[in-house]
Design an enzyme around this catalytic site. Structure first.
Site, PDB file in Angstrom:
ATOM      1  N   ASN A 155      -1.102  -1.019   2.675  1.00  0.00           N
ATOM      2  CA  ASN A 155      -2.004   0.129   2.522  1.00  0.00           C
ATOM      3  C   ASN A 155      -1.230   1.379   2.095  1.00  0.00           C
ATOM      4  OD1 ASN A 155      -4.057  -1.531   3.364  1.00  0.00           O
ATOM      5  ND2 ASN A 155      -4.076  -0.785   5.467  1.00  0.00           N
ATOM      6  N   GLU A 181      -0.473   1.226  -1.599  1.00  0.00           N
ATOM      7  CA  GLU A 181      -1.621   1.656  -2.396  1.00  0.00           C
ATOM      8  C   GLU A 181      -1.750   3.166  -2.379  1.00  0.00           C
ATOM      9  OE1 GLU A 181      -4.746  -2.083  -2.225  1.00  0.00           O
ATOM     10  OE2 GLU A 181      -4.931  -0.472  -0.754  1.00  0.00           O
ATOM     11  N   ASP A 191      -5.921   2.001  -4.598  1.00  0.00           N
ATOM     12  CA  ASP A 191      -6.466   0.651  -4.748  1.00  0.00           C
ATOM     13  C   ASP A 191      -7.124   0.485  -6.113  1.00  0.00           C
ATOM     14  OD1 ASP A 191      -7.372  -1.964  -3.878  1.00  0.00           O
ATOM     15  OD2 ASP A 191      -9.345  -1.081  -3.643  1.00  0.00           O
ATOM     16  N   GLU A 197      -5.186   5.893  -0.237  1.00  0.00           N
ATOM     17  CA  GLU A 197      -5.256   4.437  -0.299  1.00  0.00           C
ATOM     18  C   GLU A 197      -6.467   3.988  -1.118  1.00  0.00           C
ATOM     19  OE1 GLU A 197      -6.338   0.734   2.661  1.00  0.00           O
ATOM     20  OE2 GLU A 197      -5.567   2.596   3.529  1.00  0.00           O
TER      21      GLU A 197
END
Length: 339
Positions: free
Chosen positions: A130, A133, A65, A61
């Site tokens: 999440n 990502e 991101d 994650e």
């Protein structure tokens, strides 16, 4: 195309064909290292132990991101030629914010593949975003940046997002922050730090948000409104991603409440009146008078109940802060900028 043909041939000799086909429907290509993608869908509540450490999707994650920010910035930069930095930043933010990613994850069926405990799911409203990502992080490790960009352009943006419409959508971060402060009884102030001019002699404003006397986000803009929005946006990101900041403002809030209780321990009626008055404050401050910034409404309330479940408070606050609205504000007195 040629790569996919080779992957299809390799698939004939694999035992877990269903898993590969499941990811193919989402990605548009076959995974090479399927274990990375499986890890991307493993929530920390269902972590597994491997090689002496717990495996879940948190590290992916983190990586996803950063990659998602870069990929979306690349796409937005090329799509909106000639647009200034503030426009590009806001458009990217609307795409990569958790609420949008949650919706996308559900649309592509990612929510049905995430492994998690039932108890944990009720406290994490951004679990799907999440995981999305983390999936982008897995794609990057497995196939590289170019494939990440292909995935976002061809599998996500084209079928699910209208960039032109999204770029015009007003996301009122300031209102969301004030709503969050009112709901959770935090003191929030918008302070003008300085007013300067750029090379073309256009006015530039810099604003800082202060939560419980703790400096939070800062923002610059060609109007006070724009600088407030940027500062509020940065503050909301700190609320979502900075545990130390959350601990600090909770501690300051508790100290303020304790001091107020010691100073006037018997004024329950007055306390209730203050709380009721704060809850009826308008969400939006007066934006029409540019000179009224120094008298900005400061949300100041006194809490009347004790919260024991801090995780629940933060989860509810995040959900309120990041829920998209279709609001469109008008600001006839704002300084007009010609780009």
């Amino acid at each position: 195309m040629f790569s996919n043909i080779l992957d299809e041939i390799r698939l004939l000799f694999r035992k877990d064909k269903e898993s590969y086909l499941c990811f193919y429907k989402i990605l548009g290509f076959y995974p090479r290292n399927i274990e990375i993608y499986q890890q991307a869908l493993l929530h920390k509540s269902s972590s597994v132990k491997a090689k002496g450490r717990l495996l879940n999707n948190e590290r992916l994650e983190f990586l996803g991101d950063a990659i998602l920010d870069a990929v979306v910035a690349d796409i937005v930069y090329k799509r909106f030629e000639g647009k200034r930095e503030g426009f590009l930043t806001n458009t990217r933010s609307k795409i990569v914010q958790r609420e949008t990613l949650n919706q996308i994850a559900v649309k592509i069926g990612l929510d049905k593949l995430i492994k998690y405990t039932t108890r944990q799911s009720s406290h994490n409203s951004y679990m799907c975003g999440n995981a999305f990502e983390a999936l982008v992080g897995a794609i990057y490790l497995d196939r590289g940046y170019a494939t990440c960009k292909f995935f976002m352009e061809e599998r996500i943006i084209k079928p699910y997002l209208n960039l032109e419409k999204l770029s015009r959508k007003e996301v009122n971060f300031k209102s969301k922050l004030i709503e969050w402060g009112q709901k959770n009884k935090f003191l929030i102030e918008f302070n003008l730090l300085e007013q300067t001019v750029d090379e073309q002699q256009n006015p530039v404003f810099e604003t800082q948000v202060v939560v419980e006397q703790v400096p939070a986000g800062q923002g610059k803009g060609y109007s006070k409104k724009e600088s407030q929005q940027e500062a509020a946006h940065e503050t909301l990101n700190k609320i979502k991603n900075d545990p130390q900041f959350i601990d600090t403002i909770f501690a300051e809030k508790a100290a303020r409440e304790q001091a107020a209780a010691e100073e006037n321990p018997t004024s329950t009626d007055a306390t209730d009146a203050l709380t009721a008055e704060a809850d009826t404050l308008p969400v939006q401050a007066d934006e029409q008078n540019p000179e009224s910034f120094d008298t900005e409404v400061k949300e100041e309330t006194t809490v009347t109940e004790k919260y024991d479940d801090v995780e629940r408070i933060i989860a509810e606050a995040e959900e309120a802060a990041f829920q998209l609205t279709e609001e469109t504000e008008t600001d006839s007195e704002e300084t007009k900028i010609t780009t």
